[in-house]
Design a protein around this motif. Structure first.
Motif: not given
Lengths: 343, 343
Positions: B40-41, B88-89, B108-109, B114-119
């Motif tokens: 989880e995160m 992961e991810g 959240s697991d 959706m990952n939008l990235g760092q910046n």
């Protein structure tokens, strides 16, 4: 007065009706039989089709077709016999499907006329199961409704020529089919003769409850031909991604104004949104091209030959009986496809 | 109280509103920040999206999604920053699009996130033009509305995130585009900034006449998101074979009962029939699959980069301002896409 070899009787629109047509709406006139010119033929009407859309043609309101003019011959499809022909592709004695209207004789140049040959087996069927109503049922159900095996299909006016055909095709396609009709006699016919799984009497006080009980898995396809109470009973039962082909709203055709409230617009649009419903109106010869018609004619002829589709006609005798018969049709007093035997 | 590193504020549904939400509808609670377990995160909300559909989730009525439970955190899409990750991810500092709801922190697991990235350049755009509203506009207009060059497209709530996008895409596709919005300021923005051909103020007494005048060739596509007066003004103008994608009926969301009559059902269904209209409801993530989403994401990013699509955001400061801001949105007092800057 019956059909004559010397006089052309024709039923003309005397005035635009408000609500249901009455004795002043239509008038029978007589005239000379017209003479076909070069490239033309003379047609003698054998059967005249009566259909709910005719009420619309009596009104001046904007619609998909021009209204009949005051004093003009009422619109209608007929099966006619060719009496004399100067028209290529048509010979004396041929039977044809033509838009001659409500009259004994008409001259045609053959455009839009379909030749049924010299001795068709069931000439009047070209007005029903093999004609516009059958084609409407076929194309609307299969091309817009897209029923899948195991789905529930609901159709109103289930003993009428369109509804009866919709339900029987849906059975062939493996669906649960629930009809709606007016009165126990029609409902019994729909289940016993046409083979629907159930048929609900829309005159019942608990119509909506009966419909819900007959559709335990909801409704996937509602073939809309009546509007009103039936439509409003269907809406709460629609499943996600339901389809609703719309070919008529017959229960509303004789309205003289909008019905009292409440406004059901929010229910209609809200259901379409939440259930992701597709609602699509169609006018059969505008909406589908000749390739669909060919597919229909071939499949339907096969089903009829195999006895998989039953067809009920109510034959009214004489052109003079047509106005009263149309009114019977508009208030649901017909049983099956109504045709007038003109000559 | 602003966002804290030690306390989780969350907005819960205190009671189901009748009509417009009021001060008793939502309640701000505080709780401990949850701890992510294995896989989880922990997410910290940066932006919360406000959308009209949220009113529907407050009601217990049957809909396409489960209602929010009484005492439950209000549903909502957010852009969040990953504070700690065993997932992961996803790494600390990543920005994500998540359905965390109206709260500062959520665990959240990673499913559906959706990952939008760092910046990311414009993190909040993932809630609007590059997210659900933009995607709704794109897929509804192009896949259901199917606009063709030269056709007339009408869209209401034209300064809102969906309507503004619908109209700009329709312009790219070569259509005449007429918006409907509330008040002269919004209408000017729609024409001057968004480039619509016209925009009609639905508050005008002669709204229907103005709409008709702005659509001299009728209406081919009506993108339905409001219902009510706008819908009823559109119906008489629909052309044969018009298409009507339905993604909302916002003007009816706060009804406490059906509106007074007359019943407009016969007008709606009669128009659908006569004009052979296709009306289709859709819920964006139910109705369209990942291939359409990919197409949208690529095309929209291109249009934004080329400056062919303009995007307007209204940023509200602080989670505590969200309930009042949602009410503004529900009565049309927003301007552009409304997001709450939570932290």
């Amino acid at each position: 007065m019956s059909q004559s070899a010397t006089i052309n009787r024709r039923v003309v629109l005397a005035e635009r009706p408000v609500g249901l047509p009455n004795d002043d709406t239509l008038r029978i006139e007589t005239a000379a039989i017209p003479t076909p010119g070069p490239g033309e033929m003379l047609l003698r009407t054998v059967y005249l089709s009566l259909d709910p859309y005719m009420r619309g043609r009596m009104s001046a309101a904007k619609s998909y077709a021009e209204p009949v003019a005051i004093g003009g011959v009422m619109t209608g499809q007929v099966v006619a016999e060719v009496v004399a022909s100067n028209c290529e592709g048509f010979a004396k004695g041929d039977h044809v499907l033509s838009g001659s209207g409500w009259q004994d004789y008409a001259v045609s140049d053959g455009k839009g006329v379909m030749n049924l040959g010299q001795n068709p087996d069931h000439p009047s069927w070209a007005l029903g199961i093999l004609g516009m109503p059958g084609y409407t049922a076929y194309a609307g159900l299969l091309k817009i409704g897209e029923p899948k095996p195991g789905e529930t299909v609901v159709v109103a006016a289930a003993s009428g020529p369109v509804g009866a055909t919709v339900g029987q095709i849906a059975k062939i396609k493996g669906c649960r089919v629930v009809g709606v009709a007016g009165g126990p006699e029609k409902c019994a016919h729909v289940v016993d003769v046409l083979g629907f799984d159930a048929c609900i009497d829309h005159k019942a006080d608990d119509f909506a409850e009966q419909l819900a009980a007959a559709c335990p898995d909801g409704i996937d396809v509602y073939f809309e031909n009546v509007g009103g109470k039936v439509l409003y009973g269907v809406l709460p039962l629609l499943n996600p991604f339901a389809r609703m082909p719309v070919c008529g709203t017959a229960s509303w055709y004789n309205l003289t104004g909008l019905p009292d409230g409440p406004d059901m617009g929010p229910v209609l649009m809200g259901t379409i949104l939440r259930m992701k419903v597709k609602v699509e109106g169609f006018i059969i010869f505008d909406s589908f091209g000749p390739e669909v018609y060919k597919e229909f004619a071939k499949e339907m002829a096969g089903w009829l030959a195999e006895g998989r589709v039953q067809y009920t006609e109510q034959v009214v005798e004489g052109l003079e009986a047509a106005p009263a018969a149309l009114n019977d049709l508009l208030i649901g007093k017909n049983f099956g496809k109504m045709v007038v035997k003109v000559g």
